[in-house]
Write a protein that holds these residues in place. Structure first.
Motif, PDB file in Angstrom:
ATOM      1  N   SER A 188      36.852  24.843  -4.828  1.00  0.00           N
ATOM      2  CA  SER A 188      36.862  25.944  -3.870  1.00  0.00           C
ATOM      3  C   SER A 188      35.551  25.956  -3.085  1.00  0.00           C
ATOM      4  O   SER A 188      34.478  25.655  -3.615  1.00  0.00           O
ATOM      5  N   ALA A 203      30.809  31.168   2.091  1.00  0.00           N
ATOM      6  CA  ALA A 203      32.239  31.345   2.387  1.00  0.00           C
ATOM      7  C   ALA A 203      32.682  32.760   2.057  1.00  0.00           C
ATOM      8  O   ALA A 203      33.606  33.292   2.684  1.00  0.00           O
ATOM      9  N   ARG A 204      32.035  33.368   1.056  1.00  0.00           N
ATOM     10  CA  ARG A 204      32.304  34.751   0.680  1.00  0.00           C
ATOM     11  C   ARG A 204      30.978  35.452   0.467  1.00  0.00           C
ATOM     12  O   ARG A 204      29.977  34.810   0.137  1.00  0.00           O
ATOM     13  N   GLU A 205      30.977  36.731   0.625  1.00  0.00           N
ATOM     14  CA  GLU A 205      29.730  37.484   0.592  1.00  0.00           C
ATOM     15  C   GLU A 205      28.999  37.353  -0.738  1.00  0.00           C
ATOM     16  O   GLU A 205      27.768  37.388  -0.789  1.00  0.00           O
ATOM     17  N   LYS A 206      29.714  37.145  -1.825  1.00  0.00           N
ATOM     18  CA  LYS A 206      29.084  37.093  -3.142  1.00  0.00           C
ATOM     19  C   LYS A 206      28.398  35.748  -3.425  1.00  0.00           C
ATOM     20  O   LYS A 206      27.611  35.640  -4.367  1.00  0.00           O
ATOM     21  N   GLU A 207      28.698  34.708  -2.635  1.00  0.00           N
ATOM     22  CA  GLU A 207      28.137  33.390  -2.887  1.00  0.00           C
ATOM     23  C   GLU A 207      26.656  33.361  -2.513  1.00  0.00           C
ATOM     24  O   GLU A 207      26.252  33.878  -1.468  1.00  0.00           O
ATOM     25  N   ALA A 222      28.490  39.449   9.357  1.00  0.00           N
ATOM     26  CA  ALA A 222      28.463  38.294   8.478  1.00  0.00           C
ATOM     27  C   ALA A 222      27.050  38.070   7.953  1.00  0.00           C
ATOM     28  O   ALA A 222      26.059  38.239   8.669  1.00  0.00           O
ATOM     29  N   ASP A 246      32.916  42.506  12.553  1.00  0.00           N
ATOM     30  CA  ASP A 246      32.425  42.263  11.210  1.00  0.00           C
ATOM     31  C   ASP A 246      30.938  41.921  11.237  1.00  0.00           C
ATOM     32  O   ASP A 246      30.386  41.453  12.228  1.00  0.00           O
ATOM     33  N   GLY A 281      30.293  27.434   0.580  1.00  0.00           N
ATOM     34  CA  GLY A 281      29.639  27.730   1.844  1.00  0.00           C
ATOM     35  C   GLY A 281      29.196  26.449   2.522  1.00  0.00           C
ATOM     36  O   GLY A 281      29.501  25.344   2.077  1.00  0.00           O
TER      37      GLY A 281
END
Length: 344
Positions: free
Chosen positions: A166, A208-212, A281, A279, A169
């Motif tokens: 998966s 790729a996701r905010e938590k990464e 980012a 949004d 980023g």
């Protein structure tokens, strides 16, 4: 210090060929230094003489077609000595192949005067090798094409993790040409302050996701690559601006790489935000400054381009980071940036 070599094996081997040209001639009347017109045997006669080596070679020596005026002007600059360095300096090497040499020598002839009806008679001739290191100012930074074979100043890597790979980023590395490396007293560095520069690597991580989170940098390494381009056909343009597909069949390339710097790398990522439509980012930025100094165990001819031989340099920077997909070990990304060596 480790040394790596690389040659271009998809071209025909370049056979040995020699070009000789007298570009400075001094006629020195011996009567000014030796009052006696007859040289006595077993006596030492000292004849002092001096000459100024020109900074350019005659314009007619570069008579082939050039891509632009800048190439032609560069081909008329005085070339530095290249190869056979051991005859001038002990236990050193200038990272050039044996097939590419630039040598200078003083040819001294003693001529006996004859009558007007006869040709002068050469009594003795000898040659003495000399090392020439012309002064060369630092040139403007190169304008690099994205598809450059020899330089890479930007790299983008997609980071993934897990069995399903998966996406985590995108990591982007970029740099720019650093200040040139100046040689002040000769072809070899004299101290740690001389012959040094700093390379800055800019990093950006777009998760790729905010938590990464961005990867953890482990180490930085930098290598100096000395590239010698040579052949039996004159170069139309600067060879490091193109690739082998644009070269003639009798033009080739040789490089040697030495390690200069390796140390642990710790950086502070800065969290930032950008507006994308409605949004917000997040992304992370950081920079790494890597200082290097040339080892004094080698000789470094300045960057130059001539009709048949060129020397260019590059710094390859390697950043190792903790890969999200591995519990142990690390991955790496590299950039290769041009750097000039010049003589003040």
């Amino acid at each position: 210090m480790t040394t790596e070599t690389d040659n271009l094996d998809n071209h025909l081997p370049v056979s040995h060929n020699t070009l000789r040209k007298t570009f400075l001639r001094v006629d020195f009347p011996v009567e000014e230094s030796v009052p006696e017109t007859i040289l006595e045997p077993k006596e030492i006669h000292r004849i002092p003489f001096s000459f100024v080596v020109p900074s350019h070679i005659p314009a007619q020596m570069c008579h082939h077609t050039c891509a632009n005026c800048q190439v032609h002007e560069e081909h008329l600059q005085l070339l530095p000595s290249l190869g056979k360095i051991s005859q001038y300096f002990e236990n050193t090497h200038d990272m050039s192949p044996s097939e590419a040499e630039i040598t200078y020598s003083i040819k001294f002839s003693v001529v006996e005067k004859m009558s007007n009806a006869e040709w002068p008679k050469i009594l003795k001739e000898t040659t003495y090798p000399i090392y020439i290191l012309p002064r060369r100012s630092e040139m403007a930074p190169l304008l690099l094409a994205p598809e450059s074979r020899y330089y890479k100043i930007r790299k983008e890597k997609c980071l993934k993790k897990g069995i399903l790979r998966s996406e985590v980023g995108t990591l982007v590395l970029s740099t720019f040409q650093p200040l040139g490396i100046e040689l002040c007293r000769g072809p070899q560095p004299q101290n740690s302050i001389e012959a040094s520069t700093t390379v800055r690597i800019n990093l950006r991580f777009d998760p790729a996701r905010e938590k990464e989170l961005p990867p953890h940098m482990v180490s930085s390494e930098i290598k100096l690559k000395a590239m010698t381009f040579f052949g039996m056909e004159p170069w139309f343009s600067f060879p490091d601006h193109s690739g082998p597909s644009a070269w003639g069949s009798r033009q080739t390339y040789w490089s040697e790489t030495i390690s200069l710097h390796l140390e642990d790398c710790f950086i502070n990522w800065r969290k930032q935000a950008k507006a994308e439509g409605s949004d917000l980012a997040l992304f992370y930025t950081a920079s790494v400054d890597i200082s290097i100094a040339l080892p004094d165990t080698l000789a470094y001819p300045p960057t130059f381009h001539s009709c048949f031989i060129s020397r260019a340099y590059a710094l390859k920077t390697i950043l190792s980071y903790q890969d999200h997909s591995k519990w142990r070990g690390s991955a790496s990304a590299s950039l290769t940036v041009p750097v000039q060596i010049y003589v003040s």
